[in-house]
Design a protein around this motif. Sequence first.
Motif, PDB file in Angstrom:
ATOM      1  N   LEU A 283       0.948  -1.165  -0.119  1.00  0.00           N
ATOM      2  CA  LEU A 283      -0.037  -0.086   0.112  1.00  0.00           C
ATOM      3  C   LEU A 283       0.887   1.295   0.026  1.00  0.00           C
ATOM      4  CD1 LEU A 283      -2.991  -0.859   2.348  1.00  0.00           C
ATOM      5  CD2 LEU A 283      -3.190  -0.593  -0.175  1.00  0.00           C
ATOM      6  N   THR A 284       1.896   1.280   0.736  1.00  0.00           N
ATOM      7  CA  THR A 284       2.951   2.445   0.696  1.00  0.00           C
ATOM      8  C   THR A 284       3.096   2.996  -0.838  1.00  0.00           C
ATOM      9  OG1 THR A 284       3.757   1.687   2.521  1.00  0.00           O
ATOM     10  CG2 THR A 284       5.143   3.277   1.578  1.00  0.00           C
ATOM     11  N   ARG A 285       3.349   2.199  -1.671  1.00  0.00           N
ATOM     12  CA  ARG A 285       3.424   2.333  -3.194  1.00  0.00           C
ATOM     13  C   ARG A 285       2.494   3.221  -3.578  1.00  0.00           C
ATOM     14  NH1 ARG A 285       4.774  -2.978  -6.040  1.00  0.00           N
ATOM     15  NH2 ARG A 285       5.508  -1.504  -7.667  1.00  0.00           N
ATOM     16  N   SER A 286       1.278   3.273  -3.155  1.00  0.00           N
ATOM     17  CA  SER A 286       0.139   4.077  -3.563  1.00  0.00           C
ATOM     18  C   SER A 286      -0.456   4.956  -2.778  1.00  0.00           C
ATOM     19  CB  SER A 286      -1.063   3.099  -3.920  1.00  0.00           C
ATOM     20  OG  SER A 286      -0.547   2.068  -4.906  1.00  0.00           O
ATOM     21  N   ALA A 287       0.212   5.293  -1.643  1.00  0.00           N
ATOM     22  CA  ALA A 287      -0.233   6.108  -0.355  1.00  0.00           C
ATOM     23  C   ALA A 287       0.378   7.404  -0.392  1.00  0.00           C
ATOM     24  CB  ALA A 287      -0.002   5.382   0.909  1.00  0.00           C
ATOM     25  N   LEU A 288      -0.595   8.301  -0.011  1.00  0.00           N
ATOM     26  CA  LEU A 288       0.247   9.510   0.489  1.00  0.00           C
ATOM     27  C   LEU A 288       0.961   9.292   1.726  1.00  0.00           C
ATOM     28  CD1 LEU A 288      -3.161  12.002   0.660  1.00  0.00           C
ATOM     29  CD2 LEU A 288      -1.043  12.271  -1.015  1.00  0.00           C
ATOM     30  N   PRO A 289       2.153   9.907   1.789  1.00  0.00           N
ATOM     31  CA  PRO A 289       3.253   9.578   2.818  1.00  0.00           C
ATOM     32  C   PRO A 289       2.523   9.772   4.244  1.00  0.00           C
ATOM     33  CG  PRO A 289       4.142  11.112   1.086  1.00  0.00           C
ATOM     34  CD  PRO A 289       2.665  10.983   0.709  1.00  0.00           C
ATOM     35  N   GLY A 290       2.943   8.812   4.953  1.00  0.00           N
ATOM     36  CA  GLY A 290       2.643   8.841   6.380  1.00  0.00           C
ATOM     37  C   GLY A 290       1.099   8.417   6.721  1.00  0.00           C
ATOM     38  N   THR A 291       0.430   7.937   5.725  1.00  0.00           N
ATOM     39  CA  THR A 291      -0.991   7.578   5.842  1.00  0.00           C
ATOM     40  C   THR A 291      -1.181   6.073   6.016  1.00  0.00           C
ATOM     41  OG1 THR A 291      -1.536   7.348   3.694  1.00  0.00           O
ATOM     42  CG2 THR A 291      -1.762   9.613   4.551  1.00  0.00           C
ATOM     43  N   VAL A 292      -0.254   5.341   5.938  1.00  0.00           N
ATOM     44  CA  VAL A 292      -0.620   3.872   5.849  1.00  0.00           C
ATOM     45  C   VAL A 292      -0.581   3.496   7.303  1.00  0.00           C
ATOM     46  CG1 VAL A 292       0.517   1.706   5.426  1.00  0.00           C
ATOM     47  CG2 VAL A 292       0.650   3.544   3.904  1.00  0.00           C
ATOM     48  N   GLU A 293      -1.479   2.984   7.998  1.00  0.00           N
ATOM     49  CA  GLU A 293      -1.425   2.185   9.269  1.00  0.00           C
ATOM     50  C   GLU A 293      -2.369   1.161   9.339  1.00  0.00           C
ATOM     51  OE1 GLU A 293      -3.463   4.886  11.810  1.00  0.00           O
ATOM     52  OE2 GLU A 293      -4.819   5.679  10.165  1.00  0.00           O
ATOM     53  N   GLN A 317      -5.270   7.171  -0.527  1.00  0.00           N
ATOM     54  CA  GLN A 317      -4.451   6.950  -1.992  1.00  0.00           C
ATOM     55  C   GLN A 317      -3.992   8.257  -2.552  1.00  0.00           C
ATOM     56  OE1 GLN A 317      -7.186   5.194  -4.754  1.00  0.00           O
ATOM     57  NE2 GLN A 317      -5.800   5.726  -6.519  1.00  0.00           N
ATOM     58  N   ASP A 318      -2.831   8.268  -2.820  1.00  0.00           N
ATOM     59  CA  ASP A 318      -1.959   9.268  -3.487  1.00  0.00           C
ATOM     60  C   ASP A 318      -2.643   9.855  -4.922  1.00  0.00           C
ATOM     61  OD1 ASP A 318      -0.561  11.321  -4.874  1.00  0.00           O
ATOM     62  OD2 ASP A 318       1.490  10.347  -4.421  1.00  0.00           O
ATOM     63  N   PRO A 319      -3.349  10.799  -4.885  1.00  0.00           N
ATOM     64  CA  PRO A 319      -4.267  11.306  -6.160  1.00  0.00           C
ATOM     65  C   PRO A 319      -3.278  11.166  -7.635  1.00  0.00           C
ATOM     66  CG  PRO A 319      -3.769  13.187  -4.897  1.00  0.00           C
ATOM     67  CD  PRO A 319      -3.350  12.025  -3.806  1.00  0.00           C
ATOM     68  N   GLU A 320      -2.098  11.308  -7.335  1.00  0.00           N
ATOM     69  CA  GLU A 320      -1.243  10.986  -8.550  1.00  0.00           C
ATOM     70  C   GLU A 320      -1.169   9.397  -9.045  1.00  0.00           C
ATOM     71  OE1 GLU A 320      -0.064  13.689 -10.369  1.00  0.00           O
ATOM     72  OE2 GLU A 320      -1.211  14.775  -8.940  1.00  0.00           O
ATOM     73  N   VAL A 321      -1.614   8.712  -8.028  1.00  0.00           N
ATOM     74  CA  VAL A 321      -1.411   7.025  -8.559  1.00  0.00           C
ATOM     75  C   VAL A 321      -2.997   6.927  -9.029  1.00  0.00           C
ATOM     76  CG1 VAL A 321      -1.456   4.825  -7.556  1.00  0.00           C
ATOM     77  CG2 VAL A 321       0.222   6.799  -6.844  1.00  0.00           C
ATOM     78  N   SER A 322      -2.945   6.255  -9.990  1.00  0.00           N
ATOM     79  CA  SER A 322      -4.274   5.654 -10.553  1.00  0.00           C
ATOM     80  C   SER A 322      -4.679   4.372  -9.906  1.00  0.00           C
ATOM     81  CB  SER A 322      -4.167   5.421 -12.460  1.00  0.00           C
ATOM     82  OG  SER A 322      -3.266   4.218 -12.439  1.00  0.00           O
ATOM     83  N   ASN A 323      -6.044   4.196 -10.014  1.00  0.00           N
ATOM     84  CA  ASN A 323      -6.493   2.934  -9.526  1.00  0.00           C
ATOM     85  C   ASN A 323      -5.854   1.596 -10.178  1.00  0.00           C
ATOM     86  OD1 ASN A 323      -8.412   4.181  -7.893  1.00  0.00           O
ATOM     87  ND2 ASN A 323     -10.082   4.160  -9.505  1.00  0.00           N
TER      88      ASN A 323
END
Length: 429
Positions: A283-293, A317-323
Amino acid sequence: MRIESFDLLDSKDKFHQKALHWSGQFDEISFFNSNGSPDQWGRFESVLAVKALHSFCADDNVLDQLQQFLGKHQYGFIPGFLSYDLKNEIEVLQTSAEDRLGFPAAYFFVPAITVSITERQVKIQADDPAAVYQSIYDTIIPRTDTPVAVHIKSRWTKEEYLTAFDKVQQHIQRGNIYEVNLCQEFFAENAHISPIEVYLKLNAISPTPFSNFFKLGSHFIMSASPERFLAKRKGKLISQPIKGTAKRGCTEQEDQDIIHRMLQSQKEIAENVMIVDLVRNDLTRSALPGTVEATRLFEIQSFKQVHQMISTITCMQDPEVSNMDVFRHTFPAGSMTGAPKIAAMRICDQIESSKRGVYAGSIGYFDTVSDEFDFNVVIRSLLYNQRENYLSFHTGGAVTNQALAEQEYQECLLKASAILQALNSRLEQ
């Protein structure tokens, strides 16, 4: 196309049965049933979609083509499935085992009719919702006096499973991997079943929150999945991997004793922690930094057949990362691979004797209006090619350095028990 709501005159279960039998006339069917499970991220108690207005079917370059398909069809609810072997497109992997079922790598469709069912109401989206409701309500549920009788065989003998288990543990001891989800196939040739009846029986025996019936022409999926792979809600990604299984007790006190032992088991906790770490990394690869928990760890959920240890991991989800990139970063479910993920999948490809196909893949839906989705993990599921009369299901379990071969083999049989019961069958060794 209109949306209308109607009062539910039958019980919900009876209407489910009528709706499924009514849907049998169509080549494309998707039915999701939460079986009343409390789920803060679920959007439907149950929903039936039938008859493809537009469809997507692919065996290669799946995710790029799927993104284009979803972009063209801003319909809303679009159900479908992704095969486990989509991993070969995402990573440099190859599956050499024989494909005996012939499902495509991915299939989705825009339904002509969608029927959402709650305890008291039916909401129908169709050209003529009232006619659809009346047609379902008037459907006569057929009597099934003759029980299904299917002769199920194991692709591996017990000795072959133990040999495969030993090979996996050798990889662990050499430091190649920490954990592998080793799976084996059970199958029947010349199998003649009524898929809708088998699904309804399976769902009665093992009601689960991510239950699904899917039809694509002569191919059927009958799933009693308890596991969510990945959902998206208002920009939040949610994954709920399962690692840790124990049979139900005969009394409430016995159940509590079993749950206590699960929570005290170093093996069960270690397996769960490994998968939680894997999912967090994915999930880290698709996440806004610091939001994975990890919002909930080692939660025991009790189903009719088994207790399961479930953890919940979320991120924004980082909005720059597509579904589609989210799926590239996370698919297939880590609970069905092992850790490290790519190495575990490669070892499974070398050792397992059957192609997984849709098993260990995912069934779910995209909502192209709200930009949300929800997908299960295809476990505790029957796959059926009606044209070839070939029926198959897999079961598996986590192999770690602490795992014992006999216990893991028995866990595979425990996970098969509901399906065998639904087929009125015993395992032929």
